[in-house]
Motif scaffolding. Structure first.
Motif, PDB file in Angstrom:
ATOM      1  N   ASP A  14       0.777  -0.997   0.294  1.00  0.00           N
ATOM      2  CA  ASP A  14      -0.345  -0.139  -0.070  1.00  0.00           C
ATOM      3  C   ASP A  14       1.000   1.174  -0.478  1.00  0.00           C
ATOM      4  OD1 ASP A  14      -2.137  -0.909   0.238  1.00  0.00           O
ATOM      5  OD2 ASP A  14      -2.156  -1.316   2.097  1.00  0.00           O
ATOM      6  N   ALA A  15       1.987   1.362  -0.270  1.00  0.00           N
ATOM      7  CA  ALA A  15       3.390   2.064  -0.007  1.00  0.00           C
ATOM      8  C   ALA A  15       2.729   3.207  -0.955  1.00  0.00           C
ATOM      9  CB  ALA A  15       4.675   2.049  -0.055  1.00  0.00           C
ATOM     10  N   ALA A  16       2.458   3.172  -2.694  1.00  0.00           N
ATOM     11  CA  ALA A  16       1.930   4.015  -3.136  1.00  0.00           C
ATOM     12  C   ALA A  16       0.867   4.814  -2.683  1.00  0.00           C
ATOM     13  CB  ALA A  16       1.821   3.130  -4.524  1.00  0.00           C
ATOM     14  N   PHE A  17      -0.173   4.126  -2.502  1.00  0.00           N
ATOM     15  CA  PHE A  17      -1.438   4.768  -1.729  1.00  0.00           C
ATOM     16  C   PHE A  17      -0.963   5.535  -0.622  1.00  0.00           C
ATOM     17  CE2 PHE A  17      -4.145   4.502   1.586  1.00  0.00           C
ATOM     18  CZ  PHE A  17      -5.838   5.350   0.960  1.00  0.00           C
ATOM     19  N   PHE A  18      -0.370   5.107   0.028  1.00  0.00           N
ATOM     20  CA  PHE A  18      -0.004   6.332   1.159  1.00  0.00           C
ATOM     21  C   PHE A  18       1.062   7.644   0.603  1.00  0.00           C
ATOM     22  CE2 PHE A  18      -1.253   3.218   4.058  1.00  0.00           C
ATOM     23  CZ  PHE A  18      -2.311   4.468   4.962  1.00  0.00           C
ATOM     24  N   LEU A  19       1.642   7.032  -0.379  1.00  0.00           N
ATOM     25  CA  LEU A  19       2.362   8.568  -0.868  1.00  0.00           C
ATOM     26  C   LEU A  19       1.398   9.099  -1.159  1.00  0.00           C
ATOM     27  CD1 LEU A  19       5.122   9.698  -1.843  1.00  0.00           C
ATOM     28  CD2 LEU A  19       4.954   8.346  -3.968  1.00  0.00           C
ATOM     29  N   GLN A  20       0.907   8.932  -2.271  1.00  0.00           N
ATOM     30  CA  GLN A  20      -0.436   9.629  -2.743  1.00  0.00           C
ATOM     31  C   GLN A  20      -1.328  10.114  -1.982  1.00  0.00           C
ATOM     32  OE1 GLN A  20      -3.840   7.928  -4.713  1.00  0.00           O
ATOM     33  NE2 GLN A  20      -4.375   9.648  -5.247  1.00  0.00           N
ATOM     34  N   LEU A  21      -1.793   9.709  -0.947  1.00  0.00           N
ATOM     35  CA  LEU A  21      -3.078   9.848   0.470  1.00  0.00           C
ATOM     36  C   LEU A  21      -2.102  11.168   1.041  1.00  0.00           C
ATOM     37  CD1 LEU A  21      -5.412  10.054   1.769  1.00  0.00           C
ATOM     38  CD2 LEU A  21      -4.569   8.517   3.528  1.00  0.00           C
ATOM     39  N   MET A  22      -1.145  11.160   1.517  1.00  0.00           N
ATOM     40  CA  MET A  22      -0.179  12.035   2.340  1.00  0.00           C
ATOM     41  C   MET A  22       0.555  13.154   1.725  1.00  0.00           C
ATOM     42  SD  MET A  22       2.013   8.747   4.587  1.00  0.00           S
ATOM     43  CE  MET A  22       2.186   9.513   6.378  1.00  0.00           C
ATOM     44  N   ASN A  23      -0.021  12.823   0.515  1.00  0.00           N
ATOM     45  CA  ASN A  23       0.532  14.514   0.566  1.00  0.00           C
ATOM     46  C   ASN A  23      -0.531  15.566  -0.263  1.00  0.00           C
ATOM     47  OD1 ASN A  23       3.547  14.814  -0.251  1.00  0.00           O
ATOM     48  ND2 ASN A  23       3.513  12.283  -0.204  1.00  0.00           N
ATOM     49  N   THR A  24      -2.213  14.684  -0.580  1.00  0.00           N
ATOM     50  CA  THR A  24      -2.747  15.277  -0.506  1.00  0.00           C
ATOM     51  C   THR A  24      -3.047  16.997   0.211  1.00  0.00           C
ATOM     52  OG1 THR A  24      -4.506  14.483   0.931  1.00  0.00           O
ATOM     53  CG2 THR A  24      -4.390  13.567  -1.135  1.00  0.00           C
ATOM     54  N   PRO A  25      -3.612  17.877  -0.631  1.00  0.00           N
ATOM     55  CA  PRO A  25      -4.050  19.080   0.439  1.00  0.00           C
ATOM     56  C   PRO A  25      -4.380  19.399   1.359  1.00  0.00           C
ATOM     57  CG  PRO A  25      -4.396  19.760  -2.097  1.00  0.00           C
ATOM     58  CD  PRO A  25      -4.076  18.102  -2.042  1.00  0.00           C
ATOM     59  N   GLY A  26      -5.341  18.316   1.724  1.00  0.00           N
ATOM     60  CA  GLY A  26      -5.847  18.162   3.309  1.00  0.00           C
ATOM     61  C   GLY A  26      -5.197  17.711   4.423  1.00  0.00           C
TER      62      GLY A  26
ATOM     63  N   ARG B  75       4.511  14.728   6.222  1.00  0.00           N
ATOM     64  CA  ARG B  75       5.528  13.927   7.071  1.00  0.00           C
ATOM     65  C   ARG B  75       6.622  13.586   6.126  1.00  0.00           C
ATOM     66  NH1 ARG B  75       2.273  14.962  10.335  1.00  0.00           N
ATOM     67  NH2 ARG B  75       1.104  13.524  11.538  1.00  0.00           N
ATOM     68  N   ASN B  76       6.846  14.460   5.398  1.00  0.00           N
ATOM     69  CA  ASN B  76       7.846  14.529   4.362  1.00  0.00           C
ATOM     70  C   ASN B  76       8.084  13.054   3.345  1.00  0.00           C
ATOM     71  OD1 ASN B  76      10.328  15.625   3.392  1.00  0.00           O
ATOM     72  ND2 ASN B  76      11.884  14.665   4.484  1.00  0.00           N
TER      73      ASN B  76
ATOM     74  N   LEU C 212      -2.116  17.262   4.171  1.00  0.00           N
ATOM     75  CA  LEU C 212      -0.870  18.142   4.316  1.00  0.00           C
ATOM     76  C   LEU C 212      -0.983  19.444   5.532  1.00  0.00           C
ATOM     77  CD1 LEU C 212       0.527  18.376   0.861  1.00  0.00           C
ATOM     78  CD2 LEU C 212       2.289  16.849   3.259  1.00  0.00           C
ATOM     79  N   LYS C 213      -2.362  20.176   4.951  1.00  0.00           N
ATOM     80  CA  LYS C 213      -2.917  20.932   6.077  1.00  0.00           C
ATOM     81  C   LYS C 213      -3.455  20.468   7.366  1.00  0.00           C
ATOM     82  CE  LYS C 213      -6.057  24.787   5.864  1.00  0.00           C
ATOM     83  NZ  LYS C 213      -7.227  25.368   5.053  1.00  0.00           N
ATOM     84  N   TYR C 214      -3.848  19.819   6.856  1.00  0.00           N
ATOM     85  CA  TYR C 214      -4.387  19.411   8.198  1.00  0.00           C
ATOM     86  C   TYR C 214      -3.704  18.523   9.375  1.00  0.00           C
ATOM     87  CZ  TYR C 214      -8.188  21.946   7.363  1.00  0.00           C
ATOM     88  OH  TYR C 214      -9.120  22.736   6.787  1.00  0.00           O
TER      89      TYR C 214
END
Length: 170
Positions: A18-30, A38-39, A32-34
Motif C-alpha cells: 500500500d506504499a504507493a497509496f500512502f504516498l498519494q494520500l499523505m501528499n494531498t492538500p488536506g 510527514r516528508n 498536508l494542511k490538517y
C-alpha cells in the motif's frame, strides 16, 4: 486481510504493497494542511513510514490504521481510518483521512463507527480520544457526530500549535 465490512466499505489491514497509496494520500492538500507534512516524497519513504509506524502498531498494540476500499473496487484504496496509541496522549486516538474525491460522502463516518466498535469490543479500550486542528471544521463535525466531546486544547507534540482534544468513554 479484511477486518470488517460495512454497507459500502471493506476495512483491511495495511500492508507494504500500500506504499504507493500512502504516498498519494499523505501528499494531498488536506492531509498536508490538517495533519502535516510527514516528508513522504517517494515510495521508499512511504514503505519506511509504514514499517516504522503503522505496521509496527499492529504488532505492539494489536491495532492501528486500516485501509478503506469500496466494496465494488476492493483493490483501490480510498482512505484510512483507525486507532493509534501515541506516547504523547494518555488514551489511544481515532483518526481518518480520505483522498479528496471521496470526502463528504459519509465514508469516514461509516468506517469510524465500526472502528469505535472494534476499539471497545475487540481491543477492550475504555476510552478513545482524537486530536484535530481547531480550523478543521469537517473533522470536528465528524468527531462530534461520533459522540466525542471537546475536552481541552493541547500541544501534545510541543510544536507551539494548539490542537483540540476530544474524548469518549466506550
Amino acid at each position: 486481510m479484511i477486518i470488517v465490512k460495512t454497507k459500502r466499505l471493506h476495512i483491511s489491514k495495511i500492508v507494504l504493497k500500500d506504499a504507493a497509496f500512502f504516498l498519494q494520500l499523505m501528499n494531498t492538500p488536506g492531509f498536508l494542511k490538517y495533519i502535516g507534512d510527514r516528508n513522504i516524497k517517494t515510495i521508499a519513504d512511504a514503505k519506511a513510514y509504514l514499517k516504522s509506524g503503522l505496521l509496527k502498531s499492529y504488532k505492539v498494540h494489536g491495532f492501528g490504521y486500516y485501509k478503506l476500499t469500496l466494496k465494488e473496487e476492493p483493490d483501490r484504496p480510498i482512505g484510512i481510518v483507525g486507532i493509534l496509541k501515541r506516547d504523547v496522549l494518555e488514551h489511544p486516538d481515532v483518526g481518518f483521512a480520505l483522498l479528496p474525491e471521496y470526502e463528504r460522502l459519509g465514508y469516514s463516518y461509516e468506517a469510524s463507527i465500526e472502528i469505535l466498535k472494534l476499539a471497545k469490543d475487540r481491543f477492550s479500550l475504555k476510552k478513545i480520544t482524537a486530536i484535530t486542528n481547531p480550523d478543521n471544521d469537517k473533522s470536528i463535525k465528524l468527531l462530534e457526530k461520533l459522540g466525542l466531546k471537546l475536552e481541552q486544547r493541547t500541544d501534545p507534540f510541543n510544536e507551539g500549535k494548539d490542537l483540540l482534544l476530544f474524548g469518549k468513554v466506550l
